[in-house]
Each structure stands twice: as structure tokens, then as C-alpha cells.
Write an enzyme that holds these catalytic residues in place. Sequence first.
Site, PDB file in Angstrom:
ATOM      1  N   MET A  19      35.398  46.058  43.605  1.00  0.00           N
ATOM      2  CA  MET A  19      35.967  45.075  42.678  1.00  0.00           C
ATOM      3  C   MET A  19      35.734  43.668  43.199  1.00  0.00           C
ATOM      4  SD  MET A  19      39.563  46.954  41.664  1.00  0.00           S
ATOM      5  CE  MET A  19      39.911  47.522  43.348  1.00  0.00           C
ATOM      6  N   CYS A 102      28.828  46.544  35.574  1.00  0.00           N
ATOM      7  CA  CYS A 102      29.618  45.317  35.406  1.00  0.00           C
ATOM      8  C   CYS A 102      29.393  44.728  34.011  1.00  0.00           C
ATOM      9  CB  CYS A 102      29.255  44.293  36.462  1.00  0.00           C
ATOM     10  SG  CYS A 102      30.179  42.745  36.278  1.00  0.00           S
TER      11      CYS A 102
END
Length: 330
Positions: A19, A102
Site C-alpha cells: 500500500m 493500481c
Amino acid sequence: MVKIGNIELPEFPLLLAPMEDVSDPPFRRLCKTHGADMMYSEFISSEGLIRDAIKSRMKLDIFDYERPVGIQIFGGDEEAMEMSSKIVSTVKPDLVDINFGCPVKKVVCRGAGAGVLKDVDLMVRLTKAVIKGTDLPVTVKTRLGWDDSSINIDEVAERLQDIGVQALTIHARTRAQMYKGHSDWSHIARVKNNPRITMPIFGNGDIDSPEKALQYKNEYGIDGIMIGRAAIGYPWIFNEIKHFFKTGEHLPAPTVIDRVEAARNHLQWSMDWKGERLGIVEMRRHYTNYFKGIHSFKEFKQKLVTTDAPEDLFAIMKEIEQVYAGYEFV
């Protein structure tokens, strides 16, 4: 036992998701302490690595206590991906992971991340370039497809395995969904049940409780689960899931003292790694998550996010322990 190359993982591993601005070494260390079986760096721009961008290079920092650990890269240029794969290999992670998932605009617009889902041939070429650049196992994290009308994860899984990808993590949303709406793990189950697929398949998306983890494990037959947002401010989730799998019972919820200890360690490790000033400033985004659910906490939160001296921050945390001793979460 689940194997990725020579990496041996437990029978049903729990992975910490990569992340951005979260999965740095201090946070990974905390999650490792609380039961994460494998983790990944924040995603790193292949072009940034080649340009010697300081932030990209810092993301290459890995430590023996967090192994097995993968470094995740992204990009849309084959030559840059091969070269960055070679650079990554020099710091000796356990594997190289490619981000094809992403969804943020600035990444997609560069023909990287989930943007590659619109061109599977390009995805294959980029993956081949990474495999060419390293002797380490190469894995991929991606999504179901670009949108509901172009779900292509079945083709993606087969073609990636055919060129040597050794594990696949699937976030059960399309790029169009971003992080909204419900994830649909039925697509992950279909990939896992494909008789052609032999590499481990990990599921990602919406796992936020031991009950849900067990339900998804049983219902979808995946090899392991990757946990992202649910671990932010709550690293205990990994051991809670493992305990629930074994016993069907819940571990006691972390107390305020447990939460203070986690926040204190996170702060100390952040200062150790980033330097005092940056460690303090970047830790501020985490306090809300560590102390979520505590009534009348606003004054303490304000102190935590405005205090600059480490000794003062640790004193505030000590005061939180004293004020909320015995506090029970509803």
C-alpha cells in the site's frame, strides 16, 4: 504448504498488501510481529528507480526480520521494467512482484498499473521483461479487468503462468470500481478451479474480519488471502484470523494499552528509519486508526498530530494509557 519458487509459506498464508505510503518497513515490522506471513514493499516506479529517485530507492530497504518479503514494481516500458528488475535483485528480496492493479489515474495514464489490463499482450511483454531481469521468483498482483464488460482475469492468469509467473494475487474488483462497491470473488474461484492453473492464487478485497476470512477461504478455495486496508491501525487482524481458523473463537480485542504499544513502536521504528522529523510527521496519519472507537479522544488526537518532540509524544501516549486504563470497546 504453499510454495513460490523456493519460498515455503504456511498452508494458508496471510499476506500484507503493498500500500502506497503505508507498507513501509516500520509498518511491515508491526504486521510481521502480529502474524503476517509475507509482505511487500510499497509499489516502486521502474522509471524512478532508474532515475535514482531518492524516494524510490528508500523503498528498496528490506530487513531480515521481515522475510519473506517481496519488492513490488510498476511501469509501462519493457526496457525500464527489465532494468528495474535487475536493480531490485541487488538488494536480495525473496521475490519481485509486478503491480498491474493500481487504479489511480496518475499511474493508469502512464500505461501502468491497472491500465495494462486493457492490453494483455503488453502485460505479457512487461512481465517477460521483469522475468528476464531477475533470477528471483516473479509474481503479479492485478484486478479482474478494466470494467464489468471486459473482465479478462481468466486469460491473464493463464498467459502469465505460461511465461513463468509463480503466483498471482487478484483484487476482486475492476479498475472502474476503484475501491468502491462489492468485490466479486467468484471470478477468483473460477481462476483457482481452472485445471490449467497450478500456481498459487491469492485473493484480495474486503477481508476485514476473521469470520469473513474463513468464509472466503472455504467458499472460494484460494491458496491464501492478502489483507490491505483492514490492517491499517489494526495489525492484530493477522493473528486474530489465524486463531479463529484454529479454534473458531475470537482472541480478546486489543486493549488501549495494546494500541498504545503498537503506536509507540510504529513511531519509534519510523523515526529510526526515516529520521526523527519525517518519522514524526508521517506517523500522524496513523493515530486515528490506532485509536479508533475510543470516546472523547479528540483532545489527545490533536496533541498527537501537533506535537513535534519525541519525548513529548511518548509522554502523551503514557497519559492515554493511564486515562483509558480498563477502557472497553463497544
